[in-house]
Design a protein around this motif. Structure first.
Motif, PDB file in Angstrom:
ATOM      1  N   VAL A  88      11.743  42.519  72.181  1.00 38.65           N
ATOM      2  CA  VAL A  88      11.361  43.070  70.881  1.00 38.65           C
ATOM      3  C   VAL A  88      10.285  42.210  70.218  1.00 38.65           C
ATOM      4  O   VAL A  88      10.445  40.992  70.089  1.00 38.65           O
ATOM      5  N   LYS A  89       9.204  42.860  69.785  1.00 37.77           N
ATOM      6  CA  LYS A  89       8.169  42.166  69.026  1.00 37.77           C
ATOM      7  C   LYS A  89       8.510  42.235  67.544  1.00 37.77           C
ATOM      8  O   LYS A  89       8.929  43.272  67.032  1.00 37.77           O
ATOM      9  N   ARG A  90       8.341  41.117  66.851  1.00 42.16           N
ATOM     10  CA  ARG A  90       8.617  41.097  65.403  1.00 42.16           C
ATOM     11  C   ARG A  90       7.456  41.768  64.669  1.00 42.16           C
ATOM     12  O   ARG A  90       6.331  41.283  64.691  1.00 42.16           O
ATOM     13  N   GLU A  91       7.742  42.895  64.051  1.00 39.98           N
ATOM     14  CA  GLU A  91       6.742  43.617  63.260  1.00 39.98           C
ATOM     15  C   GLU A  91       7.019  43.334  61.792  1.00 39.98           C
ATOM     16  O   GLU A  91       8.139  43.542  61.320  1.00 39.98           O
ATOM     17  N   GLU A  92       6.015  42.869  61.068  1.00 36.64           N
ATOM     18  CA  GLU A  92       6.212  42.471  59.661  1.00 36.64           C
ATOM     19  C   GLU A  92       6.812  43.601  58.838  1.00 36.64           C
ATOM     20  O   GLU A  92       7.648  43.380  57.967  1.00 36.64           O
ATOM     21  N   GLN A  93       6.392  44.851  59.125  1.00 40.04           N
ATOM     22  CA  GLN A  93       6.896  46.001  58.368  1.00 40.04           C
ATOM     23  C   GLN A  93       8.123  46.638  59.004  1.00 40.04           C
ATOM     24  O   GLN A  93       8.675  47.590  58.464  1.00 40.04           O
ATOM     25  N   GLY A  94       8.527  46.167  60.163  1.00 40.89           N
ATOM     26  CA  GLY A  94       9.632  46.797  60.885  1.00 40.89           C
ATOM     27  C   GLY A  94      10.977  46.252  60.437  1.00 40.89           C
ATOM     28  O   GLY A  94      11.318  45.107  60.715  1.00 40.89           O
TER      29      GLY A  94
END
Length: 372
Positions: A88-94
Motif C-alpha cells: 500500500v502506498k501512503r496517499e496524503e488524501q487517502g
C-alpha cells in the motif's frame, strides 16, 4: 496423456469471504510504500483462496468515526496458503492508506473482504505474457510473477516497470533475483536515478522503442497493464500503433488505473440516505428480492437497486464505487431478471454464469432471488 496439467489449471474462481485477519508483519518497501502481511488469527492457513491479480477490500474507521473502505490488490502468490500480502502506498488524501500507514501495527486485526476482480492470469490463457506496470500498479503483476515463478511456468514473461525514481522501485531485489533464476523472465525497468543509488537502466518513461526492442512479435502477445492514468493512456496509444489488438490488452479496472485525479475521490462512495433515493417510478411494478444466504426478503421498488434493498434489509454486500465500475458488488442472481445501466465491472464470463452487479441491478417486476 501423462503430461502434467498447465500451471494454474486447478485454480477456480474463488468464493469471496469477509472477516478479520491479523497483521503479522509490516515491511517498508520504499519511503512511501508498506507491505502488510495478513494471516487468519485462528488458523494456520487463509480462510479463502484467490487468483493472482485479484484484490481485497479493507475497511477501517476513519477519524470522524465513519467506516471507510478501499480495495488493494494482493501482491503475494496464491501458492502461499498461510498469508496474504497487501502493498500500500501512503496517499496524503487517502483515508484508508493513511490509517494503515499511521495507525496500524503488527498484531492488530483488520476487517477484510474478498477476493474480488477478474484482472487475473494463471498461465493457462496464453503461451506468454507481457506485464506493464507503473508505480504501485506493480502489485497485481507481482502476484502473477510470483505465482508463475512458484509453479515454474515455462512461457516467456516480459516485465516492464516504470517508477519515478530508483528510491520508489518496489520489490527491486526480488525482481532482480527472479530474473537471475528464470531464463524466461525478461525485466525492462525505466526510472530516474535517486542520489546514492546505482541505476544502469534507461531513465524516464517506458517508450515504444523499449517495447519493440524487448518483445518480439508484440502484436500476438497477451498484455496486462496497471498504473497511473497518464501512463496507461500512453501505453494504450503505443500498443495500438504496434498493431496489438484491443482484445489482447487487459487492464486493471479498479486499482491505480481507474483512480480519479482528485485523490479526495479515492474512498468508497457513501450509501445514499433513504431521503436522497429517488421515489419509485411507475414504469415497473415494485417487486421483492430474497437474499438466499441471509434468509431475508425485502421490497424492491422499481427505481431501487439490489444493493440499496440489501442495505435497507441489513444484508451486507461488499461495495466500493456504486457506479458499476469496480466489480466489488458482484453477486449471483439465482432467480428473476434484472436490468443494469452499467456493466463495466462485470466480466462477460461471470455474466454468462448469472452474476450481476448489485449496485446496478434493478428488478423488472418479477421476484428476485440473490445469493447474499
Amino acid at each position: 496423456s501423462n503430461a502434467a496439467p498447465p500451471a494454474g489449471a486447478s485454480l477456480r474462481k474463488p468464493k469471496s469471504w469477509a472477516g478479520q485477519l491479523r497483521v503479522v508483519q509490516i515491511v517498508r518497501e520504499t519511503p512511501t510504500v508498506l507491505t502488510f502481511r495478513l494471516a487468519d488469527p485462528a488458523a494456520d492457513r487463509l480462510p479463502f483462496d484467490f487468483l493472482p491479480g485479484q484484490f481485497l477490500q479493507v475497511e477501517v474507521e476513519s477519524e470522524d468515526g465513519k467506516a471507510a473502505r478501499r480495495s488493494y490488490t494482493i501482491a503475494s502468490s496464491p501458492t502461499q496458503r498461510a498469508y496474504v500480502e497487501l502493498t500500500v502506498k501512503r496517499e496524503e488524501q487517502g483515508v484508508v492508506s493513511r490509517h494503515l500507514h499511521d495507525k496500524v501495527s503488527a498484531g492488530d486485526l483488520l476487517k477484510v473482504s474478498g477476493p474480488f476482480g477478474a484482472f487475473t492470469f494463471t498461465g493457462t490463457d496464453a503461451q506468454s505474457i507481457v506485464l506493464i506496470a507503473g508505480g504501485v500498479g506493480i502489485t497485481p503483476m507481482m502476484s502473477v510473477l510470483r505465482y508463475l515463478a512458484d509453479t515454474a511456468w515455462d512461457g516467456d514473461i516480459f516485465f516492464f516497470y516504470g517508477a519515478r525514481s530508483t528510491e520508489e522501485f518496489v520489490f527491486r531485489d526480488e525482481i532482480e533475483r527472479l530474473e537471475r533464476r528464470f531464463a524466461n523472465l525478461h525485466v525492462i525497468a525505466a526510472m530516474q536515478r535517486s542520489p546514492g543509488t546505482v541505476w544502469m537502466g534507461p531513465e524516464g518513461p517506458i517508450t515504444r522503442e523499449m517495447i519493440l526492442a524487448a518483445v518480439p512479435e508484440i502484436a500476438s502477445r497477451r498484455i496486462h497493464m496497471c498504473g497511473p492514468p497518464a501512463m496507461m493512456g500512453a501505453m494504450r496509444t503505443i500498443l495500438a500503433e504496434l498493431g496489438v489488438p484491443e482484445a489482447q490488452v487487459h487492464t486493471e479496472a479498479f486499482g491505480p488505473a481507474s483512480l480519479p485525479a482528485d485523490a479526495s475521490d479515492l474512498e468508497v462512495k457513501p450509501a445514499p440516505s433513504p431521503a436522497q433515493r429517488p421515489p419509485p417510478g411507475s414504469e415497473v411494478a415494485p417487486s421483492t428480492v430474497t437474499f438466499s444466504v441471509s434468509g431475508v426478503s425485502a421490497a424492491l421498488p422499481a427505481e431501487e437497486t439490489v444493493l440499496e434493498a440489501a442495505e435497507g434489509a441489513g444484508v451486507e454486500i461488499p461495495y466500493a464505487c456504486r457506479v458499476g465500475q469496480c466489480g466489488v458488488c458482484v453477486v449471483k442472481l439465482l432467480e428473476g431478471e434484472v436490468t443494469m445501466a452499467v456493466e463495466t465491472g462485470l466480466a462477460p464470463s461471470d455474466k454468462e454464469q448469472g452474476y450481476v452487479l448489485a449496485c446496478q441491478a434493478k428488478g423488472t417486476g418479477t421476484p428476485l432471488v440473490v445469493e447474499a
